[in-house]
Scaffold this motif. Structure first.
Motif, short mmCIF file in Angstrom:
data_model
loop_
_atom_site.label_atom_id
_atom_site.label_comp_id
_atom_site.label_asym_id
_atom_site.label_seq_id
_atom_site.Cartn_x
_atom_site.Cartn_y
_atom_site.Cartn_z
N HIS A 53 0.83 -1.19 0.00
CA HIS A 53 0.00 0.00 0.00
C HIS A 53 0.87 1.25 0.00
O HIS A 53 2.09 1.18 0.18
CB HIS A 53 -0.95 0.02 1.20
CG HIS A 53 -0.30 0.02 2.54
ND1 HIS A 53 0.31 -1.10 3.08
CD2 HIS A 53 -0.14 1.00 3.45
CE1 HIS A 53 0.81 -0.80 4.27
NE2 HIS A 53 0.55 0.48 4.53
N THR A 54 0.23 2.39 -0.22
CA THR A 54 0.88 3.70 -0.16
C THR A 54 0.00 4.63 0.67
O THR A 54 -1.17 4.32 0.93
CB THR A 54 1.07 4.32 -1.56
OG1 THR A 54 -0.22 4.55 -2.14
CG2 THR A 54 1.89 3.41 -2.48
N HIS A 55 0.57 5.75 1.04
CA HIS A 55 -0.17 6.80 1.75
C HIS A 55 0.12 8.11 1.04
O HIS A 55 1.29 8.45 0.83
CB HIS A 55 0.26 6.88 3.22
CG HIS A 55 0.01 5.62 3.97
ND1 HIS A 55 -1.20 5.33 4.55
CD2 HIS A 55 0.83 4.56 4.21
CE1 HIS A 55 -1.12 4.14 5.14
NE2 HIS A 55 0.09 3.66 4.94
N GLY A 68 8.91 -7.27 14.13
CA GLY A 68 8.22 -7.37 12.86
C GLY A 68 9.15 -7.15 11.69
O GLY A 68 10.37 -7.11 11.83
N LEU A 69 8.51 -7.03 10.53
CA LEU A 69 9.22 -6.83 9.27
C LEU A 69 8.57 -5.69 8.51
O LEU A 69 7.36 -5.45 8.64
CB LEU A 69 9.15 -8.11 8.43
CG LEU A 69 9.70 -9.38 9.05
CD1 LEU A 69 9.39 -10.58 8.17
CD2 LEU A 69 11.20 -9.26 9.29
N VAL A 70 9.38 -5.01 7.70
CA VAL A 70 8.89 -3.92 6.88
C VAL A 70 9.70 -3.94 5.59
O VAL A 70 10.87 -4.32 5.58
CB VAL A 70 9.01 -2.58 7.63
CG1 VAL A 70 10.43 -2.24 7.96
CG2 VAL A 70 8.35 -1.47 6.88
N GLN A 71 9.05 -3.51 4.49
CA GLN A 71 9.75 -3.49 3.21
C GLN A 71 9.13 -2.43 2.31
O GLN A 71 7.91 -2.25 2.28
CB GLN A 71 9.65 -4.85 2.52
CG GLN A 71 10.41 -4.93 1.21
CD GLN A 71 10.32 -6.31 0.55
OE1 GLN A 71 9.36 -7.04 0.75
NE2 GLN A 71 11.32 -6.63 -0.24
N THR A 72 9.98 -1.71 1.59
CA THR A 72 9.52 -0.84 0.52
C THR A 72 9.64 -1.62 -0.78
O THR A 72 10.36 -2.62 -0.85
CB THR A 72 10.34 0.45 0.45
OG1 THR A 72 11.70 0.14 0.21
CG2 THR A 72 10.19 1.27 1.73
N TRP A 73 8.93 -1.16 -1.81
CA TRP A 73 8.87 -1.89 -3.08
C TRP A 73 10.25 -2.18 -3.65
O TRP A 73 10.51 -3.26 -4.17
CB TRP A 73 8.00 -1.14 -4.08
CG TRP A 73 7.84 -1.85 -5.37
CD1 TRP A 73 8.37 -1.51 -6.57
CD2 TRP A 73 7.10 -3.06 -5.60
NE1 TRP A 73 8.01 -2.41 -7.54
CE2 TRP A 73 7.23 -3.39 -6.97
CE3 TRP A 73 6.35 -3.90 -4.78
CZ2 TRP A 73 6.63 -4.50 -7.53
CZ3 TRP A 73 5.74 -5.02 -5.35
CH2 TRP A 73 5.89 -5.31 -6.70
N TRP A 95 4.97 -2.48 2.78
CA TRP A 95 4.13 -3.32 3.64
C TRP A 95 4.84 -3.42 4.99
O TRP A 95 6.02 -3.13 5.11
CB TRP A 95 3.86 -4.70 3.03
CG TRP A 95 5.08 -5.59 2.89
CD1 TRP A 95 5.88 -5.70 1.78
CD2 TRP A 95 5.63 -6.47 3.87
NE1 TRP A 95 6.89 -6.59 2.02
CE2 TRP A 95 6.76 -7.09 3.29
CE3 TRP A 95 5.28 -6.81 5.17
CZ2 TRP A 95 7.54 -8.02 3.98
CZ3 TRP A 95 6.06 -7.74 5.85
CH2 TRP A 95 7.16 -8.33 5.25
N HIS A 96 4.09 -3.86 6.01
CA HIS A 96 4.65 -4.08 7.34
C HIS A 96 3.81 -5.11 8.06
O HIS A 96 2.64 -5.29 7.77
CB HIS A 96 4.77 -2.78 8.14
CG HIS A 96 3.62 -1.83 7.97
ND1 HIS A 96 2.56 -1.76 8.83
CD2 HIS A 96 3.38 -0.91 7.01
CE1 HIS A 96 1.71 -0.82 8.42
NE2 HIS A 96 2.18 -0.30 7.31
N GLY A 97 4.45 -5.79 9.00
CA GLY A 97 3.73 -6.80 9.77
C GLY A 97 4.62 -7.48 10.76
O GLY A 97 5.76 -7.07 11.01
N ALA A 98 4.11 -8.55 11.34
CA ALA A 98 4.83 -9.32 12.35
C ALA A 98 5.90 -10.19 11.70
O ALA A 98 5.82 -10.52 10.51
CB ALA A 98 3.85 -10.19 13.13
#
Length: 131
Positions: A53-55, A68-73, A95-98
């Motif tokens: 997603h984007t904001h 958690g984990l996070v990643q940009t495209w 995206w981001h999550g556990a």
């Protein structure tokens, strides 16, 4: 002044069309125009994550518990932990999550542009999540 009493705002299960796995959302604040701020406490069970997603005006995450984990495209997957602050630029696909074996909770803060807080995109595949 407005006081929102603890427990007066219900926690909801996040919609499957935007998340993979079990995710709980507890609204903190959503300001009325002309203000644009929305903040939500988001709790991810192990392996749970957002879709890509984007904001329109960017997003800031403050991790309150877990890992958690996070990643940009266009970037690598990065680990995040309680106390970390993550800032995404306007329009940055991410995206981001556990983590796979750890729950994670964060406060997600973003502003709306013309009433839009987020633009939801495709699911993060198991292959993308697994690295």
């Amino acid at each position: 002044m407005k006081i929102i009493a603890c427990g007066s705002v219900p926690t909801v299960i996040a919609p499957e069309k935007y998340f993979t796995g079990r995710v709980l959302q507890t609204p903190i604040i959503e300001k009325e125009p002309p203000a644009r701020l929305r903040a939500t406490l988001v709790s991810f069970e192990p392996g749970a994550r957002t879709h890509w997603h984007t904001h329109p005006l960017g997003q800031t995450l403050y991790v309150t518990a877990g890992a958690g984990l996070v990643q940009t495209w266009d970037g690598p997957i990065q680990e995040i932990r309680a106390g970390d602050v993550i800032s995404f630029a306007p329009g940055e696909k991410h995206w981001h999550g556990a983590a796979p074996k750890s729950a994670m909770t964060h406060i997600a803060m973003q502003e709306a542009l013309d009433g839009v807080h987020a633009d939801w995109l495709e699911t993060v595949s198991a292959e993308q999540y697994g690295g």
